[in-house]
Write a protein that holds these residues in place. Structure first.
Motif, short mmCIF file in Angstrom:
data_model
loop_
_atom_site.label_atom_id
_atom_site.label_comp_id
_atom_site.label_asym_id
_atom_site.label_seq_id
_atom_site.Cartn_x
_atom_site.Cartn_y
_atom_site.Cartn_z
N SER A 52 -9.59 -32.13 -41.22
CA SER A 52 -10.64 -31.02 -41.62
C SER A 52 -10.91 -31.52 -42.88
N SER A 53 -10.36 -32.18 -43.78
CA SER A 53 -11.01 -32.83 -45.11
C SER A 53 -11.81 -33.95 -44.87
N SER A 54 -11.46 -34.72 -43.79
CA SER A 54 -12.49 -35.85 -43.78
C SER A 54 -13.61 -35.49 -42.85
N SER A 55 -13.92 -34.57 -42.18
CA SER A 55 -15.17 -34.53 -41.51
C SER A 55 -16.26 -34.02 -42.59
N SER A 56 -15.86 -33.23 -43.47
CA SER A 56 -16.84 -32.94 -44.52
C SER A 56 -17.04 -33.98 -45.38
N LEU A 57 -15.85 -34.73 -45.61
CA LEU A 57 -15.95 -35.89 -46.54
C LEU A 57 -17.18 -37.04 -45.88
N MET A 58 -17.27 -37.23 -44.61
CA MET A 58 -17.98 -38.04 -44.07
C MET A 58 -19.59 -37.71 -44.06
N ASP A 59 -19.74 -36.23 -44.09
CA ASP A 59 -21.17 -35.89 -44.14
C ASP A 59 -21.65 -35.64 -45.78
N SER A 60 -20.46 -35.84 -46.84
CA SER A 60 -21.12 -35.92 -48.11
C SER A 60 -21.87 -36.98 -48.50
N GLU A 61 -22.40 -36.97 -49.70
CA GLU A 61 -23.59 -37.90 -50.31
C GLU A 61 -22.63 -38.98 -51.01
N ASN A 62 -21.47 -38.54 -51.24
CA ASN A 62 -20.60 -39.65 -52.05
C ASN A 62 -20.92 -41.00 -51.69
N THR A 63 -20.53 -41.82 -52.59
CA THR A 63 -20.64 -43.14 -52.50
C THR A 63 -19.30 -43.81 -51.49
N ALA A 64 -19.18 -44.84 -51.03
CA ALA A 64 -18.11 -45.25 -50.16
C ALA A 64 -16.89 -45.05 -50.83
N ILE A 65 -16.89 -45.68 -52.20
CA ILE A 65 -15.71 -45.57 -53.25
C ILE A 65 -15.33 -44.13 -53.42
N GLY A 66 -16.26 -43.17 -53.45
CA GLY A 66 -15.97 -41.80 -54.03
C GLY A 66 -15.20 -41.27 -52.72
N LYS A 67 -15.86 -41.68 -51.46
CA LYS A 67 -15.18 -41.03 -50.23
C LYS A 67 -13.87 -41.46 -49.91
N ILE A 68 -13.66 -42.79 -50.03
CA ILE A 68 -12.21 -43.33 -50.20
C ILE A 68 -11.32 -42.73 -51.11
N GLU A 69 -11.75 -42.40 -52.15
CA GLU A 69 -10.99 -41.68 -53.24
C GLU A 69 -10.57 -40.32 -52.81
N CYS A 70 -11.65 -39.32 -52.38
CA CYS A 70 -11.40 -38.16 -51.84
C CYS A 70 -10.42 -38.01 -50.61
N MET A 71 -10.45 -39.11 -49.72
CA MET A 71 -9.74 -38.90 -48.61
C MET A 71 -8.39 -39.26 -48.91
N PHE A 72 -7.98 -40.27 -49.78
CA PHE A 72 -6.65 -40.66 -50.05
C PHE A 72 -6.17 -39.55 -51.07
N SER A 73 -6.99 -39.13 -52.06
CA SER A 73 -6.41 -37.97 -52.88
C SER A 73 -5.92 -36.94 -52.07
N ARG A 74 -6.80 -36.60 -50.93
CA ARG A 74 -6.20 -35.29 -50.12
C ARG A 74 -4.89 -35.67 -49.34
N MET A 75 -4.66 -37.04 -48.85
CA MET A 75 -3.64 -37.46 -48.47
C MET A 75 -2.37 -37.45 -49.31
N LEU A 76 -2.47 -37.65 -50.51
CA LEU A 76 -1.67 -37.83 -51.60
C LEU A 76 -1.07 -36.45 -51.75
N THR A 77 -2.12 -35.58 -51.81
CA THR A 77 -1.76 -34.02 -52.29
C THR A 77 -0.86 -33.70 -51.12
N ILE A 78 -1.08 -33.78 -49.78
CA ILE A 78 -0.57 -33.46 -48.58
C ILE A 78 1.07 -33.78 -48.81
N PHE A 79 1.06 -35.36 -48.91
CA PHE A 79 2.44 -35.67 -49.12
C PHE A 79 3.35 -35.20 -50.43
N ILE A 80 2.62 -34.99 -51.46
CA ILE A 80 3.42 -34.29 -52.64
C ILE A 80 3.76 -32.96 -52.31
#
Length: 177
Positions: A52-80
């Motif tokens: 759910s978080s990745s689909s909106s992320l892929m459509d965002s205008e963020n840079t590749a690095i920004g998208k990866i940061e968002c994706m893994f920040s979300r995964m870290l939050t889930i694990f925490i």
């Protein structure tokens, strides 16, 4: 997930589940055919959470690095927020003999790898990601490092700041990328 985290997969029995949640064993069987069905549901829920978080992320205008940061920040939050899920998500060795579970974990891994590869490929096309390393290698390196980071946090009984350590990993990856 808590049962697996605390007692291992051997302790993940219908009897222990019924005791933990306070219902009878037959009541569990009215909702799930067996333990495998419960584990598939856990894995499907995790896949939906990251999806759910990745689909909106892929459509965002963020840079590749920004998208990866968002994706893994979300995964870290889930694990925490749900550290017991680590025991299920990173238990592929235990599930090798259970083909449906092995395939479900492989599906999640492949989905994450494809997302990262798509982000890297777009970043390479936009000239903000180095092109001398192919997208699959980038994805594999980062997924492996991320998995080790999370698994070490889990094995050390969550005695470090996963968000901080994840940030260090992301910053190093940004330098590399």
């Amino acid at each position: 997930m808590e049962i697996i985290a605390n007692k291992g997969i051997q302790g993940f029995t219908i009897k222990n589940i019924s005791k933990e949640i306070g219902i009878s064993e037959p009541a569990i069987y009215r909702h799930f055919e067996n333990k495998t069905a419960i584990l598939i549901t856990i894995l499907d829920n995790f896949k939906a959470m990251i999806g759910s978080s990745s689909s909106s992320l892929m459509d965002s205008e963020n840079t590749a690095i920004g998208k990866i940061e968002c994706m893994f920040s979300r995964m870290l939050t889930i694990f925490i927020e749900q550290p017991a899920i680590i025991s299920v998500i990173f238990s592929e060795e235990i599930f090798k003999s259970e083909i449906v579970l092995k395939n479900k974990i492989l599906e999640i891994q492949n989905l994450n790898q494809a997302r990262i590869e798509n982000i890297i490929e777009k970043g390479q096309a936009d000239n903000n990601v180095r092109t001398d390393i192919d997208k699959s290698t980038f994805a594999l390196m980062f997924m492996g490092a991320f998995r080790l980071l999370v698994k070490r946090w889990d094995l050390n009984d969550y005695n470090s700041n996963l968000k901080l350590e994840g940030g260090k990993l992301l910053n190093s990856f940004k330098l590399f990328i």
